[in-house]
Design a protein around this motif. Structure first.
Motif, PDB file in Angstrom:
ATOM      1  N   ALA A  57       1.142  -1.357  -0.133  1.00 14.05           N
ATOM      2  CA  ALA A  57      -0.289  -0.063   0.434  1.00 14.05           C
ATOM      3  C   ALA A  57       0.607   1.221   0.026  1.00 14.05           C
ATOM      4  O   ALA A  57       1.046   2.741  -0.776  1.00 14.05           O
ATOM      5  CB  ALA A  57      -0.559  -0.055   1.172  1.00 14.05           C
ATOM      6  N   LEU A  58       2.084   1.834   0.736  1.00 14.89           N
ATOM      7  CA  LEU A  58       2.776   2.486   0.549  1.00 14.89           C
ATOM      8  C   LEU A  58       3.625   2.323  -0.596  1.00 14.89           C
ATOM      9  O   LEU A  58       3.479   3.690  -1.311  1.00 14.89           O
ATOM     10  CB  LEU A  58       3.472   1.947   1.966  1.00 14.89           C
ATOM     11  N   PHE A  59       4.518   1.766  -1.071  1.00 10.15           N
ATOM     12  CA  PHE A  59       5.122   1.580  -3.133  1.00 10.15           C
ATOM     13  C   PHE A  59       3.612   2.400  -3.546  1.00 10.15           C
ATOM     14  O   PHE A  59       4.347   2.709  -4.564  1.00 10.15           O
ATOM     15  CB  PHE A  59       5.151   0.142  -3.015  1.00 10.15           C
ATOM     16  N   ALA A  60       2.324   1.955  -3.811  1.00  7.62           N
ATOM     17  CA  ALA A  60       1.460   2.128  -4.706  1.00  7.62           C
ATOM     18  C   ALA A  60       1.048   4.114  -4.335  1.00  7.62           C
ATOM     19  O   ALA A  60      -0.005   4.084  -4.827  1.00  7.62           O
ATOM     20  CB  ALA A  60       0.178   1.559  -4.578  1.00  7.62           C
ATOM     21  N   SER A  61       1.336   4.760  -3.078  1.00  5.76           N
ATOM     22  CA  SER A  61       0.623   5.105  -2.989  1.00  5.76           C
ATOM     23  C   SER A  61       1.251   6.885  -2.867  1.00  5.76           C
ATOM     24  O   SER A  61       2.577   7.458  -4.192  1.00  5.76           O
ATOM     25  CB  SER A  61       0.542   5.705  -1.091  1.00  5.76           C
ATOM     26  N   ALA A  62       0.640   7.724  -3.716  1.00  5.30           N
ATOM     27  CA  ALA A  62       0.761   9.035  -4.116  1.00  5.30           C
ATOM     28  C   ALA A  62       2.572   9.889  -3.530  1.00  5.30           C
ATOM     29  O   ALA A  62       3.381  10.190  -4.020  1.00  5.30           O
ATOM     30  CB  ALA A  62       0.313  10.127  -4.362  1.00  5.30           C
ATOM     31  N   GLU A  63       2.271   9.764  -2.346  1.00  5.55           N
ATOM     32  CA  GLU A  63       3.558  10.380  -1.875  1.00  5.55           C
ATOM     33  C   GLU A  63       4.508   9.721  -1.898  1.00  5.55           C
ATOM     34  O   GLU A  63       6.091   9.557  -2.351  1.00  5.55           O
ATOM     35  CB  GLU A  63       3.375  10.455  -0.242  1.00  5.55           C
ATOM     36  N   ALA A  64       4.280   8.035  -1.955  1.00  4.81           N
ATOM     37  CA  ALA A  64       5.763   7.226  -2.424  1.00  4.81           C
ATOM     38  C   ALA A  64       6.160   6.971  -3.671  1.00  4.81           C
ATOM     39  O   ALA A  64       7.558   7.312  -4.198  1.00  4.81           O
ATOM     40  CB  ALA A  64       5.716   5.823  -2.335  1.00  4.81           C
ATOM     41  N   ARG A  65       5.142   7.847  -4.692  1.00  2.93           N
ATOM     42  CA  ARG A  65       5.773   8.113  -6.556  1.00  2.93           C
ATOM     43  C   ARG A  65       6.426   9.106  -6.173  1.00  2.93           C
ATOM     44  O   ARG A  65       7.630   9.612  -6.761  1.00  2.93           O
ATOM     45  CB  ARG A  65       4.655   8.401  -6.672  1.00  2.93           C
ATOM     46  N   GLU A  66       6.130  10.175  -5.505  1.00  4.35           N
ATOM     47  CA  GLU A  66       7.171  11.664  -5.798  1.00  4.35           C
ATOM     48  C   GLU A  66       8.753  11.552  -4.556  1.00  4.35           C
ATOM     49  O   GLU A  66       9.463  11.889  -5.253  1.00  4.35           O
ATOM     50  CB  GLU A  66       6.349  12.304  -4.370  1.00  4.35           C
ATOM     51  N   GLY A  67       8.778  10.928  -3.622  1.00  3.29           N
ATOM     52  CA  GLY A  67      10.053  10.066  -2.785  1.00  3.29           C
ATOM     53  C   GLY A  67      10.835   9.883  -3.753  1.00  3.29           C
ATOM     54  O   GLY A  67      11.544   9.810  -3.728  1.00  3.29           O
ATOM     55  N   MET A  68      10.133   8.563  -4.723  1.00  3.41           N
ATOM     56  CA  MET A  68      11.280   7.618  -5.035  1.00  3.41           C
ATOM     57  C   MET A  68      11.064   8.506  -6.335  1.00  3.41           C
ATOM     58  O   MET A  68      12.045   8.601  -7.026  1.00  3.41           O
ATOM     59  CB  MET A  68      10.607   6.421  -6.082  1.00  3.41           C
ATOM     60  N   THR A  69      10.528   9.169  -6.795  1.00  4.47           N
ATOM     61  CA  THR A  69      10.918  10.439  -8.551  1.00  4.47           C
ATOM     62  C   THR A  69      12.251  11.622  -8.109  1.00  4.47           C
ATOM     63  O   THR A  69      12.778  10.954  -8.616  1.00  4.47           O
ATOM     64  CB  THR A  69       9.536  10.880  -8.518  1.00  4.47           C
ATOM     65  N   ALA A  70      11.304  11.693  -6.828  1.00  2.00           N
ATOM     66  CA  ALA A  70      12.583  12.908  -6.234  1.00  2.00           C
ATOM     67  C   ALA A  70      13.833  12.392  -6.087  1.00  2.00           C
ATOM     68  O   ALA A  70      14.589  12.675  -6.689  1.00  2.00           O
ATOM     69  CB  ALA A  70      11.832  13.109  -5.186  1.00  2.00           C
ATOM     70  N   PHE A  71      13.889  10.644  -5.941  1.00  2.00           N
ATOM     71  CA  PHE A  71      15.458  10.302  -5.468  1.00  2.00           C
ATOM     72  C   PHE A  71      16.335  10.181  -6.772  1.00  2.00           C
ATOM     73  O   PHE A  71      17.204  10.323  -6.926  1.00  2.00           O
ATOM     74  CB  PHE A  71      14.858   9.497  -4.689  1.00  2.00           C
ATOM     75  N   LEU A  72      14.695   9.679  -7.854  1.00  2.00           N
ATOM     76  CA  LEU A  72      15.844   9.452  -8.942  1.00  2.00           C
ATOM     77  C   LEU A  72      15.966  10.223  -9.548  1.00  2.00           C
ATOM     78  O   LEU A  72      17.394   9.924 -10.458  1.00  2.00           O
ATOM     79  CB  LEU A  72      14.485   8.114  -9.806  1.00  2.00           C
ATOM     80  N   GLU A  73      15.322  11.518  -9.552  1.00  2.00           N
ATOM     81  CA  GLU A  73      16.125  12.620 -10.078  1.00  2.00           C
ATOM     82  C   GLU A  73      16.787  13.918  -9.298  1.00  2.00           C
ATOM     83  O   GLU A  73      17.095  14.519  -9.671  1.00  2.00           O
ATOM     84  CB  GLU A  73      14.512  13.485 -10.272  1.00  2.00           C
ATOM     85  N   ARG A  74      17.764  13.040  -8.182  1.00  2.00           N
ATOM     86  CA  ARG A  74      18.353  13.474  -7.397  1.00  2.00           C
ATOM     87  C   ARG A  74      17.710  15.343  -6.789  1.00  2.00           C
ATOM     88  O   ARG A  74      18.686  15.596  -6.849  1.00  2.00           O
ATOM     89  CB  ARG A  74      19.948  14.174  -7.926  1.00  2.00           C
ATOM     90  N   ARG A  75      16.499  15.179  -6.686  1.00  2.00           N
ATOM     91  CA  ARG A  75      15.762  16.459  -6.151  1.00  2.00           C
ATOM     92  C   ARG A  75      15.528  16.059  -4.743  1.00  2.00           C
ATOM     93  O   ARG A  75      15.172  15.150  -4.588  1.00  2.00           O
ATOM     94  CB  ARG A  75      15.070  17.358  -6.979  1.00  2.00           C
ATOM     95  N   ASP A  76      15.503  16.913  -3.953  1.00  2.00           N
ATOM     96  CA  ASP A  76      14.100  16.574  -2.747  1.00  2.00           C
ATOM     97  C   ASP A  76      12.742  16.487  -2.440  1.00  2.00           C
ATOM     98  O   ASP A  76      12.507  17.195  -3.750  1.00  2.00           O
ATOM     99  CB  ASP A  76      14.496  17.814  -1.921  1.00  2.00           C
ATOM    100  N   PRO A  77      11.928  15.467  -2.644  1.00  2.00           N
ATOM    101  CA  PRO A  77      10.443  15.488  -2.531  1.00  2.00           C
ATOM    102  C   PRO A  77       9.784  16.613  -1.949  1.00  2.00           C
ATOM    103  O   PRO A  77      10.267  17.699  -1.120  1.00  2.00           O
ATOM    104  CB  PRO A  77      10.092  14.404  -1.036  1.00  2.00           C
ATOM    105  N   ALA A  78       8.702  17.101  -2.462  1.00  2.00           N
ATOM    106  CA  ALA A  78       7.441  18.095  -1.957  1.00  2.00           C
ATOM    107  C   ALA A  78       7.363  18.591  -0.857  1.00  2.00           C
ATOM    108  O   ALA A  78       7.067  19.841  -0.642  1.00  2.00           O
ATOM    109  CB  ALA A  78       6.199  18.431  -3.174  1.00  2.00           C
ATOM    110  N   TRP A  79       7.431  17.665  -0.136  1.00  2.00           N
ATOM    111  CA  TRP A  79       7.499  17.979   1.558  1.00  2.00           C
ATOM    112  C   TRP A  79       8.663  18.033   2.186  1.00  2.00           C
ATOM    113  O   TRP A  79       8.488  19.164   3.515  1.00  2.00           O
ATOM    114  CB  TRP A  79       6.720  16.775   2.305  1.00  2.00           C
ATOM    115  N   VAL A  80      10.216  18.522   1.578  1.00  2.00           N
ATOM    116  CA  VAL A  80      10.980  18.878   2.295  1.00  2.00           C
ATOM    117  C   VAL A  80      10.773  20.124   2.845  1.00  2.00           C
ATOM    118  O   VAL A  80      10.299  21.406   2.073  1.00  2.00           O
ATOM    119  CB  VAL A  80      12.375  18.644   1.722  1.00  2.00           C
TER     120      VAL A  80
END
Length: 244
Positions: free
Chosen positions: A220-243
């Motif tokens: 459920a966590l992996f499928a969530s919108a926050e996780a998608r943002e977190g993993m995308t930010a990690f792969l793009e080498r940027r801070d996620p939106a919530w920082v």
């Protein structure tokens, strides 16, 4: 090319994570190869114990965000290490992140060298250390687990030993392993299996009680919108939106 290399010397089998290009991440393929190697040595009467180690500067960087294993497969791998009738000894002198700590915590004995660093980075990705909690929480100091689960801070081998994540922090990993492996070679197969069953009882109970729920929670966590943002930010080498 194999992602897991194996060998043996005087009854001690070595299983080496050897996926240098991606820092030994837990891909579906690596998990399958590791499971196969452990099963082969677990049933080999000439093997007294297994050393789990790594090539390169990283023991395991956690889950492969591009090709992760099924949660059930990773849980089965950790359970396999815990229930194997032979001791599994982790030899670590490199970085360990996220799911890699679950692999480490499942081992019976672990030695970490000065190049080792550890971090539970899941909370920074919109995730949580869900399935790895089964071997990790029964063996780690609870106050320290709360801190590192929540903050994702990095810590060294000395701190890992202090909080019981690893058994020994050593300047020379191979030298520190000598008396450990000598002791295992002197023990009887039956004695080792029976003794391991005693010391892993709480961890095995954790798998029996929580595996189904934590697998569902992880999915459920992996499928969530926050996780998608977190993993995308990690792969793009940027801070996620919530920082902040």
């Amino acid at each position: 090319m194999k992602l897991v290399r194996t060998g043996r010397e005087r009854g001690i089998a070595t299983v080496r994570l050897d996926s240098l290009t991606n820092r030994n991440v837990l891909s579906a393929r690596l998990v399958a190869e590791l499971h196969e190697a452990l099963a082969a040595y677990g049933g080999d009467e000439t093997v007294r114990a297994i050393v789990l180690t790594h090539t390169g500067t990283t023991f395991c960087a956690g889950a492969d965000l591009g090709a992760p294993p099924e949660p059930e497969a990773f849980v089965a791998l950790m359970r396999q290490i815990v229930t194997l009738p032979k001791p599994v000894v982790a030899r670590v002198d490199g970085h360990v992140r996220a799911g890699g700590l679950g692999l480490l915590a499942a081992c019976d004995i672990s030695v970490a060298g000065p190049a080792s660093t550890f971090a539970l980075t899941e909370s920074r990705l919109g995730l949580a250390p869900a399935v790895i909690s089964m071997p990790l929480l029964p063996r780690t100091d609870p106050r320290a687990a709360a801190r590192y689960y929540l903050t994702g801070e990095r810590f060294d081998a000395t701190e890992a030993a202090r909080i019981s994540l690893v058994t020994i922090a050593a300047e020379n990993v191979d030298k520190a392993l000598v008396p450990v492996l000598d002791g295992l070679r002197r023990a009887s197969p039956q004695g080792l299996a029976a003794s391991k069953e005693l010391v892993t009882a709480t961890v095995r109970e954790s798998f029996d009680q929580y595996a189904e729920d934590l697998i569902a929670r992880s999915a459920a966590l992996f499928a969530s919108a926050e996780a998608r943002e977190g993993m995308t930010a990690f792969l793009e080498r940027r801070d996620p939106a919530w920082v902040l």
